[in-house]
Design a protein around this motif. Structure first.
Motif, mmCIF file in Angstrom:
data_model
loop_
_atom_site.group_PDB
_atom_site.id
_atom_site.type_symbol
_atom_site.label_atom_id
_atom_site.label_comp_id
_atom_site.label_asym_id
_atom_site.label_seq_id
_atom_site.Cartn_x
_atom_site.Cartn_y
_atom_site.Cartn_z
ATOM 1 N N TYR A 43 0.839 -1.192 0.000
ATOM 2 C CA TYR A 43 0.000 0.000 0.000
ATOM 3 C C TYR A 43 0.877 1.246 0.000
ATOM 4 O O TYR A 43 1.995 1.233 0.527
ATOM 5 C CB TYR A 43 -0.896 0.040 1.253
ATOM 6 N N LEU A 55 -4.202 0.637 -2.243
ATOM 7 C CA LEU A 55 -3.644 -0.655 -2.642
ATOM 8 C C LEU A 55 -2.833 -0.506 -3.926
ATOM 9 O O LEU A 55 -3.315 0.021 -4.920
ATOM 10 C CB LEU A 55 -4.778 -1.663 -2.863
ATOM 11 N N TYR A 87 -1.089 -6.801 -4.962
ATOM 12 C CA TYR A 87 -1.584 -7.931 -4.184
ATOM 13 C C TYR A 87 -1.035 -9.208 -4.796
ATOM 14 O O TYR A 87 -0.507 -9.197 -5.920
ATOM 15 C CB TYR A 87 -3.119 -7.944 -4.116
ATOM 16 N N TYR A 123 3.609 0.457 2.856
ATOM 17 C CA TYR A 123 3.415 -0.618 3.829
ATOM 18 C C TYR A 123 3.205 -1.948 3.109
ATOM 19 O O TYR A 123 2.505 -2.006 2.094
ATOM 20 C CB TYR A 123 2.175 -0.365 4.686
ATOM 21 N N GLN A 179 1.667 -5.913 3.775
ATOM 22 C CA GLN A 179 0.662 -6.572 4.609
ATOM 23 C C GLN A 179 0.567 -8.034 4.201
ATOM 24 O O GLN A 179 0.446 -8.339 3.010
ATOM 25 C CB GLN A 179 -0.705 -5.904 4.447
ATOM 26 N N TYR A 191 -1.487 -11.719 4.391
ATOM 27 C CA TYR A 191 -2.832 -12.236 4.639
ATOM 28 C C TYR A 191 -2.843 -13.747 4.525
ATOM 29 O O TYR A 191 -3.782 -14.354 4.011
ATOM 30 C CB TYR A 191 -3.869 -11.578 3.728
ATOM 31 N N LEU A 209 -4.373 -17.017 8.470
ATOM 32 C CA LEU A 209 -5.789 -17.019 8.798
ATOM 33 C C LEU A 209 -6.180 -18.343 9.427
ATOM 34 O O LEU A 209 -5.589 -19.368 9.098
ATOM 35 C CB LEU A 209 -6.604 -16.768 7.530
ATOM 36 N N PRO A 210 -7.175 -18.390 10.342
ATOM 37 C CA PRO A 210 -8.048 -17.303 10.778
ATOM 38 C C PRO A 210 -7.433 -16.396 11.837
ATOM 39 O O PRO A 210 -8.130 -15.629 12.474
ATOM 40 C CB PRO A 210 -9.244 -18.050 11.360
ATOM 41 N N HIS A 211 -6.139 -16.503 12.025
ATOM 42 C CA HIS A 211 -5.480 -15.603 12.964
ATOM 43 C C HIS A 211 -5.349 -14.223 12.325
ATOM 44 O O HIS A 211 -5.894 -13.952 11.286
ATOM 45 C CB HIS A 211 -4.125 -16.175 13.350
ATOM 46 N N GLY A 212 -4.603 -13.363 12.951
ATOM 47 C CA GLY A 212 -4.620 -11.978 12.545
ATOM 48 C C GLY A 212 -3.939 -11.676 11.233
ATOM 49 O O GLY A 212 -3.166 -12.459 10.704
ATOM 50 N N LEU A 213 -4.259 -10.517 10.710
ATOM 51 C CA LEU A 213 -3.579 -9.936 9.565
ATOM 52 C C LEU A 213 -2.556 -8.965 10.115
ATOM 53 O O LEU A 213 -2.775 -8.369 11.174
ATOM 54 C CB LEU A 213 -4.580 -9.200 8.678
ATOM 55 N N PHE A 242 0.654 -5.849 9.302
ATOM 56 C CA PHE A 242 1.313 -4.903 8.430
ATOM 57 C C PHE A 242 2.774 -4.754 8.835
ATOM 58 O O PHE A 242 3.114 -4.917 10.013
ATOM 59 C CB PHE A 242 0.651 -3.520 8.541
ATOM 60 N N GLY A 257 6.078 -2.146 9.302
ATOM 61 C CA GLY A 257 6.157 -0.868 9.994
ATOM 62 C C GLY A 257 6.192 0.345 9.090
ATOM 63 O O GLY A 257 6.080 1.478 9.571
#
Lengths: 123, 108
Positions: B36, B46, B49, B87, B89, B91, B94-98, B100, B102
């Motif tokens: 991003y 964005l 990806y 940034y 990121q 993905y 999952l299903p744990h966190g997403l 980014f 620093g």
């Protein structure tokens, strides 16, 4: 062009509550996962929560679990973030964002963002 | 939790130069990585990806590469509007966190 407009931010005392809203337009809101992401002043991005199109599945970051709730109203194309027991470290600009998908499966990155609403937690 | 480490934190460049930003993941995220761009006072936008696919409307001077734990965002010839914070990121977790990275500030 996708439009996302957040509202509801403001100044709140520690321990207080606030509900953020995100109004979506120009896309089929009920077909998409949606998410909240925040950014503390001068800091980076932090994912907060996401919700499935039917609201059957939600997930929240550990830092907000038990205090924040994400919900949506597909009839009104609105996304919400209910924030309770707010702490100083919750101070941030809160963005809502759309999660794109393929064949109904979410891809968990964010292809459209609102302009954000600021939340300040301070006594 | 998957940690993303971006380097450098700041990149001082000139117009027309090539900029390269690195993002390293603490675990294998396959190609589940996005980039991003954020300019001052604006929401993030964005760029990339799937580690290497440009988002709609993103100029060809932006490219992404990598997989697994090592990723790179390259801006082939910096334009004035490219001076911003970038940034990464992931993905994949999952299903744990997403999560980014620093951020990397590209300034003049």
């Amino acid at each position: 062009q996708v439009q996302l407009v957040e509202s509801g931010g403001g100044l709140v005392k520690p321990g207080g509550s606030l509900r953020l809203s995100c109004s979506a337009s120009k896309f089929s809101f009920s077909d998409y996962y949606m998410s909240w992401i925040r950014q503390a002043p001068g800091k980076g991005l932090e994912w907060v929560a996401y919700i499935s199109p039917s609201s059957s599945y939600t997930n929240l970051a550990e830092a907000v679990k038990g205090r924040f709730t994400i919900s949506r109203d597909n009839a009104k194309s609105l996304l919400y973030l209910q924030m309770n027991t707010l702490k100083a470290e919750d101070t941030a600009v809160y963005y809502c964002a759309r999660v794109p998908g393929v064949m109904g499966a979410p891809l968990y990155y964010f292809d459209s963002w609102g302009q954000g609403t600021p939340v300040t937690v301070s006594s | 939790e998957i940690l993303l480490t971006q380097s450098p934190a700041t990149l001082s460049m000139s117009l027309g130069e090539r900029a390269t930003i690195s993002c390293r993941a603490s675990q294998n995220v396959r190609s589940n990585l996005a980039w991003y761009q954020q300019t001052p006072g604006q929401a993030p936008r964005l760029l990339i990806y799937g580690a290497s696919t440009r988002a709609t409307g993103i100029p060809a001077r932006f490219s992404g590469s990598g997989s697994g734990t090592e990723f790179t965002l390259t801006i082939s010839s910096l334009q004035s509007e490219d001076f911003a914070v970038y940034y990464c990121q992931q993905y994949n977790n999952l299903p744990h966190g997403l999560s980014f990275g620093g951020g990397t500030k590209v300034d003049i």
